[in-house]
Design a protein around this motif. Structure first.
Motif, PDB file in Angstrom:
ATOM      1  N   GLN A  74     -31.154  23.141  -6.710  1.00  0.00           N
ATOM      2  CA  GLN A  74     -30.421  24.244  -7.360  1.00  0.00           C
ATOM      3  C   GLN A  74     -29.709  25.165  -6.372  1.00  0.00           C
ATOM      4  N   ARG A  76     -26.802  25.854  -6.031  1.00  0.00           N
ATOM      5  CA  ARG A  76     -25.674  26.621  -6.576  1.00  0.00           C
ATOM      6  C   ARG A  76     -26.074  28.043  -6.933  1.00  0.00           C
ATOM      7  N   SER A  77     -27.316  28.234  -7.348  1.00  0.00           N
ATOM      8  CA  SER A  77     -27.692  29.577  -7.813  1.00  0.00           C
ATOM      9  C   SER A  77     -28.844  30.196  -7.031  1.00  0.00           C
ATOM     10  N   SER A  78     -29.691  29.367  -6.410  1.00  0.00           N
ATOM     11  CA  SER A  78     -30.952  29.885  -5.886  1.00  0.00           C
ATOM     12  C   SER A  78     -30.976  29.924  -4.360  1.00  0.00           C
TER      13      SER A  78
ATOM     14  N   MET B   1     -30.677  22.818 -15.023  1.00  0.00           N
ATOM     15  CA  MET B   1     -29.782  23.554 -14.111  1.00  0.00           C
ATOM     16  C   MET B   1     -30.049  25.048 -14.237  1.00  0.00           C
ATOM     17  N   THR B   2     -30.317  25.708 -13.122  1.00  0.00           N
ATOM     18  CA  THR B   2     -30.656  27.126 -13.214  1.00  0.00           C
ATOM     19  C   THR B   2     -29.445  28.043 -13.132  1.00  0.00           C
ATOM     20  N   SER B   3     -28.257  27.474 -13.024  1.00  0.00           N
ATOM     21  CA  SER B   3     -27.082  28.324 -13.196  1.00  0.00           C
ATOM     22  C   SER B   3     -27.056  28.726 -14.665  1.00  0.00           C
ATOM     23  N   THR B  92     -31.909  32.199 -12.410  1.00  0.00           N
ATOM     24  CA  THR B  92     -31.028  31.824 -11.289  1.00  0.00           C
ATOM     25  C   THR B  92     -31.789  31.644  -9.981  1.00  0.00           C
ATOM     26  N   VAL B  93     -32.935  32.298  -9.806  1.00  0.00           N
ATOM     27  CA  VAL B  93     -33.673  32.121  -8.541  1.00  0.00           C
ATOM     28  C   VAL B  93     -34.450  30.812  -8.504  1.00  0.00           C
ATOM     29  N   CYS B  94     -34.661  30.183  -9.659  1.00  0.00           N
ATOM     30  CA  CYS B  94     -35.491  28.973  -9.707  1.00  0.00           C
ATOM     31  C   CYS B  94     -34.866  27.866  -8.865  1.00  0.00           C
ATOM     32  N   PRO B  95     -35.609  27.332  -7.878  1.00  0.00           N
ATOM     33  CA  PRO B  95     -35.026  26.333  -6.988  1.00  0.00           C
ATOM     34  C   PRO B  95     -35.004  24.921  -7.579  1.00  0.00           C
ATOM     35  N   THR B  96     -35.690  24.698  -8.692  1.00  0.00           N
ATOM     36  CA  THR B  96     -35.830  23.324  -9.184  1.00  0.00           C
ATOM     37  C   THR B  96     -35.075  23.046 -10.476  1.00  0.00           C
TER      38      THR B  96
END
Lengths: 315, 249
Positions: A74, A76-78, B1-3, B92-96
């Motif tokens: 992720q 793109r955002s994180s 997707m965390t966007s 949005t902070v979630c990396p997975t």
């Protein structure tokens, strides 16, 4: 915020490792170093070893370490994801750089390009670590502009101290190789002092009144908590160090981690032989203790907005 | 997707909580726990439940605050759960990609199969809405009872979140806050429903209705009226007046 040892160890150890890679890249660029197998092996083993140990420790605090690879998806955002991606990418050029240095005993041409890529990626990785915290609005003091520079400066300071000390085992480091490290250590603590000053004087971002929306009636106080025991949020976010203890720990960190290393490495620049090595080791030890304290305080002093619901007045 | 979804969803399901009516009985929290410990995020683990230091996962917690003091002061019961924000930092902070906001209705959810349990989302939420399950090693949170509101096996009237269905005071309302004509939106407009901590920039979907203003100006008048009434009271019966006079001595 609860100061988890795994996170403190990860950020300090990997920060030092990446900082050391940056210095190695700068040495290669300056061209005033003779790459050699044994010294190269030791220095790359220390830097890549610290990075790897830090990354492993950060995965051990996960609820599902076996799924850690998913964290690379992720970006793109994180910022956490970006940090993971940057950390993994850095291994590529770093291993090529190390190969040139150790096996081919060269830091020019393609090896230099790999070295420069390593240095840039190492800086990007440290900055990403800082951004993980700096991007959290829920912990207002961490959004301060000094947070990322402090992470970068301490990575470079500890990495530089490690490089000087480990290089000194093989060849006495000339004074002009030590002074930049002394300067970076001083800059790091100056930035940290600035951070402390800014968070002490910062105006509250949110209050118990804005958290509940009841401010129009009057000052809001917690009358009854939801339960008599604790919960996850209180344990994770509610850790709070007494202000007077924090002040003492800041002083200790500044003296042991700042004053001692600056004096010790400055003395090392003026000395030779075993005395120089002892001064380097003293400076390195002080700096490591100071940085661990500084990082512990970074978490312990931070207040989370969620605690406004549990009796905190303002964050 | 965390966007986040590029456009905010048209439907924005959420709760409206009436702080004027809530009596702080904790029934919503208990029914939430009861339903969800067998629902989408099951189980909501309790550690050391009968011991000295119990700890457990709850999606809904009821605080009680005092606002102001003296005659103007109010005691306000305050249920707190996930606000299903329009711009949730926890997502949005979630990396997975385990944390996500549903495009169809804006509900913020966690995919327990891809969550790595890094806890960063709980750090990112200023409302303290996410709770980590130590035994499952994943983050858990209010699902707005997606396993009730869409559950074709339940009678239509039960297709609402457990907390809303159980509230004995009708202080909790569920609906589409994206539709200005919905009952909940109208309630918010009528009563001046507000966002918690708007300065955090998360744009919460859930709204809170403030306690109604009290007719405080009448209080002194009412008190003096009571006093005069007590002093000049007459029951209309001479016998009872005689008893009253003697007992009042």
């Amino acid at each position: 915020m609860h100061p988890a040892y795994s996170v403190i160890f990860f950020t300090t150890a990997s920060g030092a490792g990446y900082g050391m890679l940056v210095w190695l890249a700068m040495l290669a660029l300056a061209g005033n170093v003779v790459p050699a197998m044994v010294s190269g092996l030791v220095m790359f083993a220390i830097s890549l070893g610290l990075i790897t140990a830090g990354l492993l420790s950060s995965t051990f605090h996960l609820g599902h370490p076996e799924r850690a690879w998913r964290a690379l998806s992720q970006w793109r955002s994180s910022w956490l994801s970006r940090e993971g991606v940057a950390a993994v990418i850095t291994y590529g050029p770093a291993l090529v750089f190390a190969l040139g240095w150790i096996i081919f005993e060269s830091t020019s041409g393609l090896w230099l390009i790999a070295g420069l890529a390593t240095g840039v990626m190492a800086l990007v990785t440290i900055a990403s670590t800082g951004m993980i915290y700096a991007s959290l609005k829920a912990i207002p003091r961490w959004t301060d502009v000094t947070v990322v520079p402090v992470y970068l400066a301490f990575g470079l300071a500890t990495g530089g101290a490690l490089l000087v000390t480990s290089y000194n085992i093989f060849t006495p480091v000339p004074p002009h190789g030590i002074w930049p490290v002394v300067l970076v250590i001083a800059v790091a603590w100056a930035l940290k002092l600035l951070y402390w000053r800014r968070i002490d004087n910062a105006k509250p971002v949110a209050t118990a009144e804005s958290a509940t929306g009841l401010g129009h009636i009057g000052p809001v106080t917690l009358f009854e908590a939801p339960h008599t025991g604790e919960n996850y949020i209180m344990r994770e976010m509610g850790f709070q160090i007494a202000r007077k203890h924090a002040a003492k720990l800041r002083m200790i960190a500044l003296l042991v981690g700042g004053a001692v290393p600056v004096v010790a490495f400055a003395a090392a620049a003026l000395m030779t032989g075993p005395a120089m090595m002892i001064a380097c080791l003293l400076g390195l030890t002080g700096l490591c203790i100071g940085v661990l304290l500084e990082r512990w305080l970074f978490f312990a002093e931070a207040q989370h907005a969620a605690m406004l619901y549990y009796g905190a007045k303002a964050v | 997707m965390t966007s986040l979804p590029k456009q905010a969803s048209v439907r924005q399901l959420g709760l409206v909580i009436d702080l004027d009516i809530c009596v702080g009985c904790h029934a919503c929290a208990v029914n939430c726990k009861e339903w969800n410990t067998g629902g989408h995020s099951a189980p909501l683990t309790d550690e050391d439940p009968y011991g000295a230091d119990p700890l457990g996962v709850w999606f809904n917690r009821i605080h009680t605050y005092e606002a102001g003091s003296g005659p103007e002061g109010r005691t306000v019961h305050f249920p707190r759960s996930c606000l299903h924000c329009e711009e949730p930092a926890c997502v949005t902070v979630c990396p997975t990609g385990a944390s996500y906001k549903r495009e169809s209705d804006g509900i913020v959810l966690v995919n327990a199969d891809t969550c790595i349990g890094c806890k960063l989302c709980s750090w990112a939420c200023p409302y303290g809405a996410r709770e980590y399950d130590h035994s499952d090693g994943v983050m858990k949170k209010c699902t707005l009872c997606i396993d009730r509101i869409e559950n074709q096996n339940l009678p239509e009237e039960d297709r609402i979140p457990a907390c809303v269905s159980t509230c004995p005071a009708s202080a909790r309302h569920f609906g589409d806050l994206g539709d200005p004509n919905s009952e909940v939106s109208q309630l918010v407009a009528e009563r001046g429903g507000y966002d918690l901590m708007p300065e955090m920039g998360m744009k919460p979907t859930n709204k809170y209705l403030p306690p109604r203003a009290r007719p405080t100006s009448n209080a002194p008048a009412a008190q003096s009226a009571l006093k005069t009434a007590a002093e000049t009271s007459s029951t209309g019966s001479r016998f009872l007046d005689w008893v009253d006079r003697n007992l009042s001595r």
